[in-house]
Design an enzyme around this catalytic site. Structure first.
Site, mmCIF file in Angstrom:
data_model
loop_
_atom_site.group_PDB
_atom_site.id
_atom_site.type_symbol
_atom_site.label_atom_id
_atom_site.label_comp_id
_atom_site.label_asym_id
_atom_site.label_seq_id
_atom_site.Cartn_x
_atom_site.Cartn_y
_atom_site.Cartn_z
ATOM 1 N N ASP A 11 0.895 -1.174 0.000
ATOM 2 C CA ASP A 11 0.000 0.000 0.000
ATOM 3 C C ASP A 11 0.930 1.219 0.000
ATOM 4 O O ASP A 11 1.455 1.592 1.040
ATOM 5 C CB ASP A 11 -0.875 -0.035 1.259
ATOM 6 C CG ASP A 11 -1.871 1.114 1.294
ATOM 7 O OD1 ASP A 11 -2.152 1.697 0.233
ATOM 8 O OD2 ASP A 11 -2.374 1.430 2.387
ATOM 9 N N GLU A 72 -0.936 -1.262 -4.838
ATOM 10 C CA GLU A 72 -2.213 -0.573 -5.034
ATOM 11 C C GLU A 72 -2.084 0.460 -6.141
ATOM 12 O O GLU A 72 -1.140 1.248 -6.174
ATOM 13 C CB GLU A 72 -2.675 0.114 -3.738
ATOM 14 C CG GLU A 72 -4.075 0.699 -3.881
ATOM 15 C CD GLU A 72 -4.616 1.236 -2.568
ATOM 16 O OE1 GLU A 72 -4.719 0.458 -1.602
ATOM 17 O OE2 GLU A 72 -4.944 2.429 -2.528
ATOM 18 N N ASP A 145 -3.004 0.871 6.868
ATOM 19 C CA ASP A 145 -2.071 0.622 5.755
ATOM 20 C C ASP A 145 -1.545 -0.821 5.782
ATOM 21 O O ASP A 145 -1.312 -1.422 4.735
ATOM 22 C CB ASP A 145 -0.858 1.566 5.826
ATOM 23 C CG ASP A 145 -1.251 2.995 6.096
ATOM 24 O OD1 ASP A 145 -1.191 3.807 5.175
ATOM 25 O OD2 ASP A 145 -1.653 3.289 7.237
#
Lengths: 174, 174
Positions: A11, A72, A145
């Protein structure tokens, strides 16, 4: 052939970058291997931050060599002040993996939420709860996260495999 | 001490990335050393494109070792489909320079236009014409990415020096 393979979810971020590594074995549950949130000092020059992030990502990929990395996907519609930082962090993560010949998939947050909770509109608490259940961990995974990075890795393990099987089947492979 | 120093300007992009290198000597005009537009295949996976760009930038920084690099700053308000690509290309350029200990400045397009033409709202033709005049080159510099990269390098050479002199003066140095 039945060695578990490692999948790393990232992330991306310069200030907070979630990293989740899971082990995937055929016919077995996915298993938590490592989860961390790394970061670089907000006050440092951008060049130093990118170099620092690269170094930390390389160290993690060496410690937990993934066979696949899921990052991501960053969208320009996320019109926040930090979108450029996030895009650059995602770029460094993609670069570091690709340089080592590790395949990289970009996965959207909606895709990851849908894969782990069944709904692309799940909230952060729901994603965290499902990630914990899937990985059979009892200690709460924090911050968001970290859970998001694991959700990306799980999505890659499940969807990536299914997608590869479909490709293989349509080519007459097994 | 009077060796000319090299300044590299980078107009970042994955598809087209402008690179301009100029030589700066105290008391002399800035001089064109190298100008190029590099790029990576649009059809290639993002990871391969970033690795390819990194390799080309490293080769150029080895061939023309800059003492300073100026990269065009990317804004999220540039809400185009390619802003993420551009941000990632800028990130790789910044990373490659910083990793070698080369100072990197981010400069806005407005700043570069104002430095070379006197107006932050100059059009591409005006920027190209002034870059050619400043560098005393007669052959038209094309495409715009190449002229923009040189404008960034010139801006860095002029403004960077002036800014460093101011800092030095305010600290009682000379």
């Amino acid at each position: 052939m039945n060695e578990p393979r490692l999948v790393m979810g990232i992330d991306p971020g310069l200030t907070r970058c979630g990293i989740g590594v899971i082990a995937v074995s055929p016919g077995a549950r996915v298993r938590l291997v490592h989860v961390a949130v790394i970061g670089t000092p907000v006050s440092a020059p951008i060049g130093d931050r990118l170099v620092d992030l690269e170094r930390q990502l390389m160290a993690l990929m060496q410690a937990y060599p993934p066979q696949h990395v899921a990052v991501e996907r960053v969208f320009s519609q996320h019109n926040t002040a930090s979108v450029i930082d996030t895009a650059q962090a995602a770029g460094v993560a993609t670069l570091v993996a690709a340089r080592q010949g590790i395949p990289v998939s970009l996965r959207t947050p909606t895709e990851a939420k849908a894969a782990v909770t069944g709904s692309g509109r799940a909230n952060k608490a729901q994603v965290t709860a499902m990630v914990m259940r899937i990985l059979a961990v009892t200690e709460t995974i924090r911050p968001a996260d970290a859970a998001d990075a694991l959700a990306l890795a799980i999505t890659e393990a499940w969807r990536g495999d299914a997608q590869r099987r479909l490709v293989s089947a349509s080519r007459g492979g097994r």
